[in-house]
Design an enzyme around this catalytic site. Sequence first.
Site, short mmCIF file in Angstrom:
data_model
loop_
_atom_site.label_atom_id
_atom_site.label_comp_id
_atom_site.label_asym_id
_atom_site.label_seq_id
_atom_site.Cartn_x
_atom_site.Cartn_y
_atom_site.Cartn_z
N CYS A 86 -4.72 2.36 -3.79
CA CYS A 86 -3.66 2.89 -3.07
C CYS A 86 -2.30 1.87 -3.27
O CYS A 86 -1.56 1.77 -2.40
CB CYS A 86 -3.67 3.19 -1.61
SG CYS A 86 -4.90 4.29 -1.14
N HIS A 134 0.81 -1.18 0.05
CA HIS A 134 -0.07 -0.02 0.01
C HIS A 134 0.73 1.21 -0.03
O HIS A 134 2.12 1.50 0.44
CB HIS A 134 -0.89 -0.11 1.19
CG HIS A 134 -1.77 0.94 1.45
ND1 HIS A 134 -1.63 2.29 1.66
CD2 HIS A 134 -3.21 0.98 1.25
CE1 HIS A 134 -2.64 2.89 1.79
NE2 HIS A 134 -3.73 2.09 1.31
N ASP A 183 2.89 -4.86 8.06
CA ASP A 183 1.79 -3.96 7.76
C ASP A 183 0.44 -5.23 8.08
O ASP A 183 0.27 -5.81 7.13
CB ASP A 183 1.72 -3.34 6.65
CG ASP A 183 0.25 -2.86 6.25
OD1 ASP A 183 -0.49 -2.68 6.90
OD2 ASP A 183 0.32 -1.91 5.21
N GLN A 202 -4.94 -5.29 6.78
CA GLN A 202 -5.70 -6.28 6.31
C GLN A 202 -5.62 -7.79 6.77
O GLN A 202 -6.24 -8.56 6.41
CB GLN A 202 -5.65 -6.46 4.75
CG GLN A 202 -5.62 -5.04 3.93
CD GLN A 202 -6.95 -4.38 3.94
OE1 GLN A 202 -8.00 -5.41 4.23
NE2 GLN A 202 -7.17 -3.40 3.69
N LYS A 240 -10.69 -0.74 10.33
CA LYS A 240 -10.87 -1.70 9.57
C LYS A 240 -11.08 -3.08 10.25
O LYS A 240 -11.28 -4.29 9.55
CB LYS A 240 -9.64 -2.22 8.69
CG LYS A 240 -9.28 -0.96 7.56
CD LYS A 240 -7.98 -1.28 6.93
CE LYS A 240 -7.30 -0.22 6.21
NZ LYS A 240 -8.04 0.53 5.14
#
Length: 406
Positions: free
Chosen positions: A364, A123, A200, A203, A226
């Site tokens: 993104c 991202h 990261d 998600q 999220k």
Amino acid sequence: MNYNINSIRSDFPILEQKIAGKPLIYLDNGATTQKPKQVIDSISKFYSEINGNIHRGVHQLSQFSTDAYEEARQKVRDFINAKSETEVIFTRGTTESINLIAHSFGRRYIHRDDEIIISEMEHHSNIVPWQMLCEQVGAKLRVIPFDKNGELCMDDFRNMLSNKTKLVAITHISNSLGTVNPIREVIDLAHKAGAAILIDGAQAVQHTTVDVSELNCDFYVFSGHKMYAPTGIGVLYGKKSWLDEMPPYQGGGDMIDTVTFKKTTYAELPLKFEAGTTNYVGAMALGKAIDYIQHIGIENIETYEKKLFKYAAEQLSLIPDLRIIGNAKNKSGVISFLVGDIHHYDTGMLLDKMGIAVRTGNHCTQPLMTKIGITGTVRASFALYNTQDEIDKLCSAIERVKQFFS
Ligand code: PLP
């Protein structure tokens, strides 16, 4: 497994909405999830009964608010199995967490000719802060490619690692391809090369168990919004040994020990990294979102979502002319696709007219799209409240989009 989908759905007031006169089918969870009433109500209750600025007051409301804030930190700690609550820093979200690491860790440990490794599927928020750092300190950014299925080319990664590598920063699950990266292997390889590793998890945390102690990563970052919490709150997990040594990111109230005009000394962890009035209400609500997830059980969510994901992938691939972008063996959370030569934006607009919310565009991840040779995709992304019936409706709606353009 006792997974009461009707009861779960009834916790999310927004799912009762009609969009364009049709019942809302919300499949844009990769961008942000909806919030259960347990989280929404907790915010109203907080402002009605508890609110006072944290850490600074002797009065009771300030104490209550501080307790709620620190209780939320404990919940995050338990949720990701950090060794200590001092390893949990509240930030605005994934983006701020990564910027904090780039500024603080980056400026202290990354110097001219050092190397930072990221991947082609990152991202923008896990690309741009590293580019900025490289420009400032004269370091070099190296990029692991992904193959035709959307899987990281691990041999290339192995070959890139050297004693110049200071940091590897990789996404756990790709927000555009849905690829679940082999992060255990990535972490071990990075450590063997003597590099620190940042994952990261934007998600991932909402879909699967994350145990940072077992993973042994140096940093793990994610966003509350999220994972059923409000916007403006997120987490930076960092190993204490790093966070202790890293300089503060921002200066201001709450992050200091003593201030004189000659010299300021800093607070202990975690406050050293939490300058100014933080989003303590958001943190409290993140704690409630974690309670909500734990109440259902992250393993139950994972099992339910896996089945749903498999169903969605099967049904979508039955649609003639629909091309799924990203065919990794291990996928989760998002399915990106294109329908014939219909522009992703047109598909998204027409789906919206049928009450179906999906995301269109480059998500993104412009370099990823450039590599594949497309400008964007339609992305359906799933959460614990989605159903097979919604996927059936998505598939019928895509057929209607096709008819419209034929
Ligand atoms: N990383 C990944 C993989 C993401 O999917 C996102 C958001 O979509 C981000 C980082 C940035 O998250 P935020 O905008 O909440 O900071």
